[in-house]
Scaffold this motif. Structure first.
Motif, mmCIF file in Angstrom:
data_model
loop_
_atom_site.group_PDB
_atom_site.id
_atom_site.type_symbol
_atom_site.label_atom_id
_atom_site.label_comp_id
_atom_site.label_asym_id
_atom_site.label_seq_id
_atom_site.Cartn_x
_atom_site.Cartn_y
_atom_site.Cartn_z
ATOM 1 N N TRP A 198 0.828 -1.205 0.000
ATOM 2 C CA TRP A 198 0.000 0.000 0.000
ATOM 3 C C TRP A 198 0.864 1.256 0.000
ATOM 4 C CZ3 TRP A 198 -0.606 -3.950 3.699
ATOM 5 C CH2 TRP A 198 -1.716 -4.790 3.500
ATOM 6 N N GLN A 199 0.316 2.331 -0.543
ATOM 7 C CA GLN A 199 0.965 3.629 -0.377
ATOM 8 C C GLN A 199 0.792 4.124 1.059
ATOM 9 O OE1 GLN A 199 0.532 6.407 -3.943
ATOM 10 N NE2 GLN A 199 -1.170 5.007 -4.274
ATOM 11 N N VAL A 200 -0.391 3.901 1.616
ATOM 12 C CA VAL A 200 -0.658 4.185 3.019
ATOM 13 C C VAL A 200 -1.224 2.904 3.625
ATOM 14 C CG1 VAL A 200 -1.946 5.573 4.668
ATOM 15 C CG2 VAL A 200 -1.144 6.608 2.533
ATOM 16 N N ALA A 201 -0.529 2.314 4.595
ATOM 17 C CA ALA A 201 -0.929 1.020 5.143
ATOM 18 C C ALA A 201 -2.260 1.125 5.881
ATOM 19 C CB ALA A 201 0.146 0.488 6.077
ATOM 20 N N PRO A 202 -3.155 0.132 5.733
ATOM 21 C CA PRO A 202 -4.406 0.113 6.487
ATOM 22 C C PRO A 202 -4.162 -0.004 7.987
ATOM 23 C CG PRO A 202 -4.446 -1.471 4.680
ATOM 24 C CD PRO A 202 -3.045 -0.986 4.812
ATOM 25 N N THR A 203 -5.172 0.322 8.771
ATOM 26 C CA THR A 203 -5.046 0.332 10.227
ATOM 27 C C THR A 203 -4.624 -1.023 10.767
ATOM 28 O OG1 THR A 203 -6.730 2.038 10.362
ATOM 29 C CG2 THR A 203 -6.253 0.830 12.383
ATOM 30 N N ALA A 204 -5.207 -2.111 10.244
ATOM 31 C CA ALA A 204 -4.884 -3.445 10.752
ATOM 32 C C ALA A 204 -3.409 -3.769 10.552
ATOM 33 C CB ALA A 204 -5.751 -4.495 10.069
ATOM 34 N N ALA A 205 -2.884 -3.454 9.364
ATOM 35 C CA ALA A 205 -1.467 -3.709 9.102
ATOM 36 C C ALA A 205 -0.592 -2.828 9.982
ATOM 37 C CB ALA A 205 -1.157 -3.472 7.633
ATOM 38 N N THR A 206 -1.020 -1.584 10.188
ATOM 39 C CA THR A 206 -0.271 -0.671 11.051
ATOM 40 C C THR A 206 -0.266 -1.165 12.493
ATOM 41 O OG1 THR A 206 -0.883 1.179 9.628
ATOM 42 C CG2 THR A 206 -0.071 1.723 11.808
ATOM 43 N N SER A 207 -1.400 -1.713 12.946
ATOM 44 C CA SER A 207 -1.489 -2.229 14.314
ATOM 45 C C SER A 207 -0.489 -3.348 14.539
ATOM 46 C CB SER A 207 -2.910 -2.740 14.591
ATOM 47 O OG SER A 207 -3.844 -1.695 14.513
ATOM 48 N N PRO A 212 4.451 -5.844 19.640
ATOM 49 C CA PRO A 212 5.752 -6.273 20.157
ATOM 50 C C PRO A 212 6.444 -7.327 19.292
ATOM 51 C CG PRO A 212 4.041 -6.394 21.857
ATOM 52 C CD PRO A 212 3.356 -6.184 20.553
ATOM 53 N N LEU A 213 5.785 -7.827 18.244
ATOM 54 C CA LEU A 213 6.403 -8.838 17.387
ATOM 55 C C LEU A 213 7.707 -8.329 16.783
ATOM 56 C CD1 LEU A 213 3.385 -10.187 15.290
ATOM 57 C CD2 LEU A 213 4.701 -11.468 16.960
ATOM 58 N N ILE A 214 8.667 -9.251 16.625
ATOM 59 C CA ILE A 214 9.861 -8.927 15.840
ATOM 60 C C ILE A 214 9.405 -8.613 14.422
ATOM 61 C CG2 ILE A 214 12.029 -9.828 14.911
ATOM 62 C CD1 ILE A 214 12.135 -11.672 17.365
ATOM 63 N N GLN A 215 9.960 -7.556 13.830
ATOM 64 C CA GLN A 215 9.496 -7.127 12.513
ATOM 65 C C GLN A 215 10.620 -7.164 11.486
ATOM 66 O OE1 GLN A 215 7.432 -3.340 13.030
ATOM 67 N NE2 GLN A 215 6.894 -4.004 15.089
ATOM 68 N N VAL A 216 10.268 -7.589 10.269
ATOM 69 C CA VAL A 216 11.228 -7.687 9.174
ATOM 70 C C VAL A 216 10.586 -7.101 7.933
ATOM 71 C CG1 VAL A 216 12.641 -9.232 7.769
ATOM 72 C CG2 VAL A 216 12.157 -9.838 10.141
ATOM 73 N N PRO A 255 -8.220 -13.454 11.826
ATOM 74 C CA PRO A 255 -8.393 -12.965 13.202
ATOM 75 C C PRO A 255 -9.829 -12.501 13.432
ATOM 76 C CG PRO A 255 -6.457 -11.987 12.161
ATOM 77 C CD PRO A 255 -7.217 -12.669 11.082
ATOM 78 N N THR A 256 -10.351 -12.822 14.582
ATOM 79 C CA THR A 256 -11.745 -12.483 14.884
ATOM 80 C C THR A 256 -11.956 -10.986 15.059
ATOM 81 O OG1 THR A 256 -11.304 -12.865 17.233
ATOM 82 C CG2 THR A 256 -12.182 -14.714 15.947
ATOM 83 N N ASP A 257 -10.901 -10.262 15.381
ATOM 84 C CA ASP A 257 -11.064 -8.839 15.674
ATOM 85 C C ASP A 257 -10.296 -7.936 14.696
ATOM 86 O OD1 ASP A 257 -8.699 -9.830 16.618
ATOM 87 O OD2 ASP A 257 -8.838 -8.932 18.611
ATOM 88 N N LEU A 258 -9.974 -8.455 13.508
ATOM 89 C CA LEU A 258 -9.349 -7.635 12.460
ATOM 90 C C LEU A 258 -10.189 -7.724 11.192
ATOM 91 C CD1 LEU A 258 -5.491 -8.302 12.632
ATOM 92 C CD2 LEU A 258 -6.746 -6.313 13.444
ATOM 93 N N GLU A 259 -10.507 -6.570 10.609
ATOM 94 C CA GLU A 259 -11.262 -6.544 9.360
ATOM 95 C C GLU A 259 -10.399 -7.070 8.209
ATOM 96 O OE1 GLU A 259 -14.443 -5.629 8.723
ATOM 97 O OE2 GLU A 259 -14.728 -5.469 10.895
ATOM 98 N N PRO A 260 -11.004 -7.776 7.238
ATOM 99 C CA PRO A 260 -10.249 -8.216 6.055
ATOM 100 C C PRO A 260 -9.640 -7.018 5.323
ATOM 101 C CG PRO A 260 -12.413 -9.259 6.137
ATOM 102 C CD PRO A 260 -12.419 -8.196 7.191
#
Length: 305
Positions: A198-207, A212-216, A255-260
């Motif tokens: 995305w040019q601007v990441a959606p909220t779910a991806a930003t969350s 705290p996950l390790i990110q790559v 995930p039950t609490d994340l929108e597609p």
């Protein structure tokens, strides 16, 4: 003074940064600095005030409109020459859309028109936007809506919405269960992979990116391999992982609490008048045929062509 120096000067002005200009132009920062110094030496004046933020000097402000006028004339000349050429089509595409949208279209087109040269250039959205702006390509597949300030005017011919599922290896998916919550994912996934869909990441991806996950951050193919090995999770557009989902190397996590999530892409032309060249319109229709198979069609301006 040469064209590369003028383009580099214009790019630094637009981005306000030597570093950003280097990324846009696909050169090193040292190359940008060298070109600007050479241009300043030729003109006999300092063009920029260097610092944390790059600013134009009074001489730079005075030179800017002449620079852009020269670039504009050169672009018009190149476009005129290209129109005069017969049998040449140049297309730009997001790297991830070459296989699902462009490759089969190209094969069909060239079987009918062996005499026509087709040039395919790939890159990220901002690179393709630059190609369109500089008239290096006439037709392109880009992210939509277009937010690139360099490219203010393009005509969308086809807009497609493709879903972007969160995926994991079968083993990791089993640990997460059938209906994991966001917190379940945070507890059990080893790392989250950033992929620049995305040019601007959606909220779910930003969350997830703020978790705290390790990110790559990886390109698509290495990222897919890492997830298939059970070493993380990530959002992928469906066309990029269709084979891995089909043969079971990857599994969708819901995930039950994340929108597609989804990503919109568009087949665009700089000016619709360019489609008056019959071969370009024909190739655009071939690409659109593949695009219509990928997801939900939001706009289709080629169906009546």
């Amino acid at each position: 003074m040469d064209i590369d120096q003028l383009r580099t000067f214009d790019r630094v002005v637009r981005d306000g940064s030597f570093t950003k200009a280097a990324a846009r132009l696909n050169v090193t920062q040292a190359t940008v600095s060298m070109r600007i110094r050479a241009l300043e030496a030729y003109i006999g004046a300092q063009l920029f005030i260097r610092g944390r933020q790059v600013q134009l000097t009074d001489q730079g402000l005075g030179f800017l409109p002449y620079c852009r006028r020269m670039l504009g004339v050169l672009q018009e000349a190149r476009e005129t020459l290209r129109r005069a050429e017969r049998g040449r089509i140049a297309v730009g595409s997001l790297s991830t859309m070459i296989m699902p949208m462009v490759s089969k279209a190209l094969l069909r087109f060239q079987r009918r028109h062996k005499e026509i040269d087709v040039i395919i250039r790939e890159g990220r959205h901002n690179q393709i936007a630059t190609m369109l702006h500089e008239r290096d390509v006439e037709l392109a597949v880009i992210c939509w809506p277009n937010l690139d300030p360099l490219l203010t005017n393009v005509e969308p011919l086809l807009i497609i919405r493709e879903d972007a599922p969160l995926v994991a290896s079968p083993a990791l998916s089993e640990k997460l269960g059938l209906t994991p919550s966001f917190n379940d994912i945070l507890d059990k996934a080893p790392r989250y992979l950033h992929l620049n869909w995305w040019q601007v990441a959606p909220t779910a991806a930003t969350s997830l990116a703020q978790s705290p996950l390790i990110q790559v951050e990886l390109p698509t193919n290495p990222g897919r391999s890492l997830i298939e090995a059970g070493e993380g999770i990530g959002f992928f557009v469906r066309s990029a992982i269709a084979d891995s989902l089909a043969d079971g190397r990857l599994v969708e996590i819901r995930p039950t609490d994340l929108e597609p999530l989804h990503r919109d892409i568009a087949l665009v032309v700089r000016k619709r008048k360019a489609l008056e060249e019959g071969h370009l319109l024909e190739f655009a229709n071939e690409i659109a045929t593949e695009g219509r198979l990928l997801g939900r069609i939001l706009k289709d301006n080629l169906t009546t062509e």
